[in-house]
Motif scaffolding. Structure first.
Motif, PDB file in Angstrom:
ATOM      1  N   ASP A  16       0.864  -1.175   0.000  1.00 61.38           N
ATOM      2  CA  ASP A  16       0.000   0.000   0.000  1.00 61.38           C
ATOM      3  C   ASP A  16       0.903   1.229   0.000  1.00 61.38           C
ATOM      4  O   ASP A  16       1.306   1.728   1.053  1.00 61.38           O
ATOM      5  CB  ASP A  16      -0.921  -0.013   1.227  1.00 61.38           C
ATOM      6  CG  ASP A  16      -1.995   1.065   1.174  1.00 61.38           C
ATOM      7  OD1 ASP A  16      -1.788   2.085   0.491  1.00 61.38           O
ATOM      8  OD2 ASP A  16      -3.028   0.882   1.835  1.00 61.38           O
ATOM      9  N   THR A  42     -14.608  -8.611  -0.564  1.00 65.79           N
ATOM     10  CA  THR A  42     -14.623  -7.233  -0.063  1.00 65.79           C
ATOM     11  C   THR A  42     -14.082  -7.188   1.364  1.00 65.79           C
ATOM     12  O   THR A  42     -13.321  -6.284   1.732  1.00 65.79           O
ATOM     13  CB  THR A  42     -16.044  -6.638  -0.137  1.00 65.79           C
ATOM     14  OG1 THR A  42     -16.502  -6.716  -1.495  1.00 65.79           O
ATOM     15  CG2 THR A  42     -16.068  -5.197   0.326  1.00 65.79           C
ATOM     16  N   LEU A  45     -10.300  -7.528   1.109  1.00 67.35           N
ATOM     17  CA  LEU A  45      -9.689  -6.289   0.629  1.00 67.35           C
ATOM     18  C   LEU A  45      -9.731  -5.200   1.702  1.00 67.35           C
ATOM     19  O   LEU A  45      -8.759  -4.454   1.864  1.00 67.35           O
ATOM     20  CB  LEU A  45     -10.371  -5.819  -0.658  1.00 67.35           C
ATOM     21  CG  LEU A  45     -10.138  -6.710  -1.876  1.00 67.35           C
ATOM     22  CD1 LEU A  45     -10.983  -6.244  -3.050  1.00 67.35           C
ATOM     23  CD2 LEU A  45      -8.662  -6.772  -2.242  1.00 67.35           C
ATOM     24  N   CYS A  48      -6.928  -5.794   4.069  1.00 67.34           N
ATOM     25  CA  CYS A  48      -5.645  -5.379   3.491  1.00 67.34           C
ATOM     26  C   CYS A  48      -5.514  -3.857   3.450  1.00 67.34           C
ATOM     27  O   CYS A  48      -4.464  -3.305   3.801  1.00 67.34           O
ATOM     28  CB  CYS A  48      -5.486  -5.955   2.088  1.00 67.34           C
ATOM     29  SG  CYS A  48      -5.303  -7.756   2.055  1.00 67.34           S
ATOM     30  N   LEU A  49      -6.564  -3.177   3.028  1.00 68.56           N
ATOM     31  CA  LEU A  49      -6.509  -1.722   2.880  1.00 68.56           C
ATOM     32  C   LEU A  49      -6.496  -0.981   4.216  1.00 68.56           C
ATOM     33  O   LEU A  49      -6.093   0.176   4.286  1.00 68.56           O
ATOM     34  CB  LEU A  49      -7.676  -1.243   2.017  1.00 68.56           C
ATOM     35  CG  LEU A  49      -7.643  -1.750   0.575  1.00 68.56           C
ATOM     36  CD1 LEU A  49      -8.921  -1.389  -0.147  1.00 68.56           C
ATOM     37  CD2 LEU A  49      -6.424  -1.222  -0.160  1.00 68.56           C
ATOM     38  N   TYR A 106     -16.786  -0.543   3.730  1.00 66.79           N
ATOM     39  CA  TYR A 106     -16.376  -0.988   2.394  1.00 66.79           C
ATOM     40  C   TYR A 106     -17.554  -1.731   1.785  1.00 66.79           C
ATOM     41  O   TYR A 106     -18.154  -2.578   2.442  1.00 66.79           O
ATOM     42  CB  TYR A 106     -15.162  -1.927   2.476  1.00 66.79           C
ATOM     43  CG  TYR A 106     -13.880  -1.198   2.760  1.00 66.79           C
ATOM     44  CD1 TYR A 106     -13.009  -0.859   1.726  1.00 66.79           C
ATOM     45  CD2 TYR A 106     -13.540  -0.821   4.050  1.00 66.79           C
ATOM     46  CE1 TYR A 106     -11.833  -0.182   1.979  1.00 66.79           C
ATOM     47  CE2 TYR A 106     -12.364  -0.134   4.307  1.00 66.79           C
ATOM     48  CZ  TYR A 106     -11.518   0.178   3.270  1.00 66.79           C
ATOM     49  OH  TYR A 106     -10.362   0.861   3.520  1.00 66.79           O
ATOM     50  N   VAL A 154      -1.656  -7.522  -3.453  1.00 70.10           N
ATOM     51  CA  VAL A 154      -2.547  -6.365  -3.377  1.00 70.10           C
ATOM     52  C   VAL A 154      -1.659  -5.126  -3.385  1.00 70.10           C
ATOM     53  O   VAL A 154      -0.842  -4.946  -2.480  1.00 70.10           O
ATOM     54  CB  VAL A 154      -3.411  -6.391  -2.096  1.00 70.10           C
ATOM     55  CG1 VAL A 154      -4.266  -5.142  -1.989  1.00 70.10           C
ATOM     56  CG2 VAL A 154      -4.275  -7.651  -2.064  1.00 70.10           C
ATOM     57  N   LEU A 161      -6.332   0.347  -7.074  1.00 73.08           N
ATOM     58  CA  LEU A 161      -6.080  -0.975  -6.504  1.00 73.08           C
ATOM     59  C   LEU A 161      -5.787  -1.955  -7.622  1.00 73.08           C
ATOM     60  O   LEU A 161      -6.538  -2.047  -8.598  1.00 73.08           O
ATOM     61  CB  LEU A 161      -7.317  -1.437  -5.727  1.00 73.08           C
ATOM     62  CG  LEU A 161      -7.353  -2.887  -5.240  1.00 73.08           C
ATOM     63  CD1 LEU A 161      -6.288  -3.127  -4.180  1.00 73.08           C
ATOM     64  CD2 LEU A 161      -8.722  -3.225  -4.690  1.00 73.08           C
ATOM     65  N   LEU A 163      -5.043  -6.036  -8.014  1.00 72.02           N
ATOM     66  CA  LEU A 163      -5.100  -7.326  -7.330  1.00 72.02           C
ATOM     67  C   LEU A 163      -4.681  -8.412  -8.302  1.00 72.02           C
ATOM     68  O   LEU A 163      -5.289  -8.565  -9.363  1.00 72.02           O
ATOM     69  CB  LEU A 163      -6.533  -7.597  -6.839  1.00 72.02           C
ATOM     70  CG  LEU A 163      -6.833  -8.996  -6.290  1.00 72.02           C
ATOM     71  CD1 LEU A 163      -6.044  -9.264  -5.014  1.00 72.02           C
ATOM     72  CD2 LEU A 163      -8.326  -9.159  -6.050  1.00 72.02           C
TER      73      LEU A 163
END
Length: 180
Positions: A16, A42, A45, A48-49, A106, A154, A161, A163
């Motif tokens: 990131d 989702t 993700l 991860c985010l 999200y 990622v 983004l 992936l």
């Protein structure tokens, strides 16, 4: 007899760039029988985010009403970040905003369908709660590539983004919306 969760493993290389977070993750993600592949992706993700020390998938899973799908706890066990997935209702978001320092949502759904029911509702610190959405075609295509054992990269740069999931690449913008 009740159906049990299916466990998916993910070996993730996270880069990131926007936040300066670079991490190798080994994740076991339990997919509840009522959970769609899109929701699970989702959730992965979002993890991860939002990655930071103390992050975890909730112990109650997606069916828990007391905890979000993903949360961050400090060393005392207090929830500092409440990360919800999908389309939580106004009461849930209001309670989350009073409980945690930071709340984020999200969604893999149309963001207007998530935001419209929240408009004008009583939500503590509503203006500070971001709602992040992914393009539906991205989520559909990427979730179709999920297997029981997965290898993923990622990468995030300038809210874009990328992936790579099991050798197949997908990309999308991370759109940010606000509750009004």
């Amino acid at each position: 007899m009740a159906l049990s969760a299916t466990v998916h493993t993910f070996t993730v290389q996270l880069a990131d760039v926007d936040r300066g977070v670079y991490q190798d993750l080994e994740l076991r993600v339990a997919r509840h029988p009522s959970e769609t592949a899109e929701f699970m992706l989702t959730r992965l993700l979002a993890y991860c985010l939002e990655y930071e020390d103390g992050i975890a998938f909730s112990s109650g899973g997606v069916s828990s009403t007391d905890e979000p799908a993903v949360l961050v706890r400090d060393l005392t066990g207090r929830i500092t970040a409440w990360i919800d997935i999908g389309a939580p209702d106004a009461d849930r978001i209001h309670r989350a905003a009073k409980l945690a320092d930071r709340v984020a949502i999200y969604t893999h759904r149309d963001p207007e369908k998530v935001l419209t029911p929240l408009t004008g509702k009583r939500i503590h610190r509503a203006e500070s709660i971001p709602v992040f959405s992914f393009d539906r075609s991205f989520v559909d295509a990427a979730s179709a590539a999920v297997e029981r054992r997965n290898t993923a990269t990622v990468s995030v740069t300038e809210r874009e983004l990328f992936l790579d999931l099991n050798g197949t690449g997908f990309g999308t913008s991370i759109e940010e919306h606000r509750i009004s």
